[in-house]
Motif scaffolding. Structure first.
Motif, short mmCIF file in Angstrom:
data_model
loop_
_atom_site.label_atom_id
_atom_site.label_comp_id
_atom_site.label_asym_id
_atom_site.label_seq_id
_atom_site.Cartn_x
_atom_site.Cartn_y
_atom_site.Cartn_z
N ARG A 1 0.82 -1.21 0.00
CA ARG A 1 0.00 0.00 0.00
C ARG A 1 0.85 1.26 0.00
O ARG A 1 0.46 2.30 -0.54
CB ARG A 1 -0.92 -0.01 1.22
N SER B 1 1.13 -4.20 -8.05
CA SER B 1 0.23 -3.18 -7.50
C SER B 1 0.02 -2.02 -8.48
O SER B 1 -1.10 -1.52 -8.61
CB SER B 1 0.77 -2.66 -6.16
N GLN B 2 1.07 -1.62 -9.19
CA GLN B 2 0.93 -0.54 -10.16
C GLN B 2 0.06 -0.97 -11.34
O GLN B 2 -0.75 -0.18 -11.83
CB GLN B 2 2.31 -0.11 -10.67
N ARG C 1 -3.60 -0.95 -10.14
CA ARG C 1 -4.17 0.40 -10.01
C ARG C 1 -4.44 1.04 -11.36
O ARG C 1 -5.33 1.89 -11.48
CB ARG C 1 -3.23 1.27 -9.17
N SER C 2 -3.67 0.65 -12.38
CA SER C 2 -3.93 1.19 -13.72
C SER C 2 -5.29 0.73 -14.25
O SER C 2 -5.85 1.35 -15.16
CB SER C 2 -2.81 0.79 -14.69
N ASP D 1 -7.84 0.45 -12.10
CA ASP D 1 -8.74 0.85 -11.00
C ASP D 1 -9.15 -0.35 -10.16
O ASP D 1 -10.30 -0.45 -9.69
CB ASP D 1 -9.99 1.56 -11.55
N TYR D 2 -8.22 -1.26 -9.97
CA TYR D 2 -8.47 -2.47 -9.19
C TYR D 2 -7.59 -2.40 -7.94
O TYR D 2 -6.40 -2.13 -8.03
CB TYR D 2 -8.12 -3.70 -10.04
N GLU D 3 -8.18 -2.61 -6.78
CA GLU D 3 -7.43 -2.53 -5.54
C GLU D 3 -6.56 -3.78 -5.39
O GLU D 3 -7.08 -4.90 -5.29
CB GLU D 3 -8.38 -2.44 -4.35
#
Length: 490
Positions: A51, A58-59, A62-63, A65-67
């Motif tokens: 986080r 993780s990047q 997020r691209s 829009d997924y946690e």
């Protein structure tokens, strides 16, 4: 350097590698361009992330829009397959997307042998055409496991069943699949000793066994691929063989006495102590000499502890001993960042998992006796192999008590044999049996074995005290014991 406009991702499995990669990239750019890298274009991050810290997974999440899943959440959901599960979930999101996010012009992956297939397919989806992906791996990171999936398996197929990636060997183009034949990290003597102890080549044959070997390659030819040649005997199953490092597989400066800064006698040394305190005092005194007389810096030294679970308590011994001599030290990931191994003016101490992938000129391996015998011996010998091969020049393997003395005897056997590894190559059936005996055990298996050993030890104690006669034991048990421990050897 040639393509400053490219977005380049460099990713890896061991968190502690970040510092090393940033240093290497910075040095390369200064040597070639005389300038600092553009860190807005070069993304050096862990394969997972968190986080608070970006990572490749993780990047990418997020691209879309997924946690991204945290390690804790993935561990609760998927257990040992936590990262594979997290990447697989994300892949499903990517496959449903009408517009895949191509984030990078090139992706470089280190420690590829530790990453799941789902990660490679995620990487493929994020890389722009023509898919500039380089993955580097060590098939022998663990001596008993040496398989890397093919590119066809790693990256999958298109809608027509055609492999997305196939490595080519065009005669007029650079090869796409490259084996690095020369080992620059380790001295040939340290590498030979690490292999010898890791496989148990010079280990004393235990009762009831045909060999002291702990593990061995299924395919004998693998020895040639990692830089050895048969100097005696025959490199085939069921035959005796003596192996030695090929001269061309180590840098020439190790074999040239006029240029060599390290010799065989100084490169690897084994030492046995009576207690943890005595071991810590000797290591602290040796490190003080390294800093004051040998012109080493604190960042040139690495202390490796074999057991991650006891590393905090074991660190306290070496910390106090060093502090008494005015030398600062830190436990990597505890008293320093988990992404940083070496700290200015402080000696790094790390357990084996954080040591992986890192290296230092001088390495001190502590508590080596823990790797000598016991359950899951293949894992313990792999730990010893990894620890020794962290050294670029010198390694000091330290241990306590009789187990350390016996490990030292194995080392001396290899040295006295002029760094040749001589052994009887087992048959396929013997290799399977060896793998079964020394395999990793579940927690339930370990508890059951410990209970059985405890009960048997109790019976032996009663016989020794004269409270029980040996003929009270079942005849079949006595016969089985006599086969394992013949009277002549008792």
């Amino acid at each position: 350097m040639r393509h400053p406009e490219w977005e380049i991702a460099v990713t890896y499995y061991s968190r502690a590698l970040q510092q090393q990669f940033k240093d290497l990239v910075r040095r390369f750019m200064y040597e070639t361009k005389k300038d600092e890298p553009d860190w807005s274009k070069i993304h050096i991050f862990h394969c997972w992330g968190s986080r608070s810290e970006p990572g490749f997974y993780s990047q990418t999440a997020r691209s879309y829009d997924y946690e991204p899943l945290t390690w804790k959440a993935a561990d609760q959901k998927y257990g040992k397959e936590s990262f594979n599960g997290a990447c697989t979930e994300l892949l499903q999101i990517i496959q449903k997307s009408n517009a895949p996010k191509e984030l990078y012009d090139a992706v470089l992956i280190d420690e590829a042998q530790d990453l799941p297939v789902s990660f490679f397919r995620m990487v493929y989806s994020t890389c722009k055409s023509p898919k500039r992906i380089v993955w580097a791996y060590d098939e022998l990171q663990n001596l008993g496991e040496y398989s890397m999936p093919s590119p066809e398996v790693l990256f999958g197929e298109d809608e027509n069943g055609k492999p997305l990636v196939q490595l080519k060997k065009d005669p007029n183009r650079p090869p796409q699949d490259i084996v690095l034949p020369v080992c620059y990290r380790n001295t040939p003597w340290a590498l030979t000793v690490a292999h010898g102890l890791g496989f148990g080549v010079a280990r004393e044959t235990p009762p009831g066994s045909n060999s002291g070997l702990v593990q061995i390659f299924d395919e004998p030819t693998l020895w040639e691929e990692i830089g050895y040649e048969a100097v005696k005997g025959e490199l085939t199953l069921g035959h005796h063989v003596s192996l030695k490092r090929k001269p061309g597989c180590s840098p020439a400066f190790f074999s040239d006495p006029e240029k060599a800064l390290v010799n065989a006698e100084d490169a690897v040394q084994f030492l046995t102590f009576e207690s943890v305190d005595q071991q810590a005092d000797w290591v602290a005194a040796a490190i003080e000499r390294n800093l004051l007389e040998d012109e080493l810096l604190a960042r040139d030294i690495l202390i490796v502890l074999p057991d991650a679970y006891t590393s905090k308590s074991q660190f306290s011994f070496i910390f106090r001993a060093l502090l008494n001599r005015g030398v600062q030290s830190h436990l990597v990931g505890i008293s320093s960042s988990r992404d940083e191994v070496f700290v200015e003016n402080s000696v790094a101490v790390t357990h084996i998992y954080r040591a992986k992938g890192n290296e230092a000129a001088m390495v001190y391996v502590l508590n080596s006796h823990e790797c000598f015998s016991g359950l899951e011996l293949a894992k313990k010998r792999n730990t010893l192999f990894t620890a020794i091969t962290r050294s670029r020049a010198w390694v000091r393997v330290c241990g306590i008590g009789s187990a350390s003395e016996k490990l030292t005897a194995e080392f001396k056997n290899i040295v006295d044999n002029d760094f040749e590894l001589s052994f009887e190559y087992p048959s396929s059936a013997e290799i399977k049996k060896m793998r079964r005996i020394h395999r990793d055990r579940s927690e339930a298996e370990q508890k059951e074995i410990n209970r059985s050993v405890s009960e048997f030890a109790g019976i032996v104690e009663q016989i020794a005290k004269g409270e029980l006669s040996s003929d009270a034991l079942p005849e079949e048990l006595l016969q089985a014991l006599s086969k394992i421990y013949p009277r002549g050897n008792s």
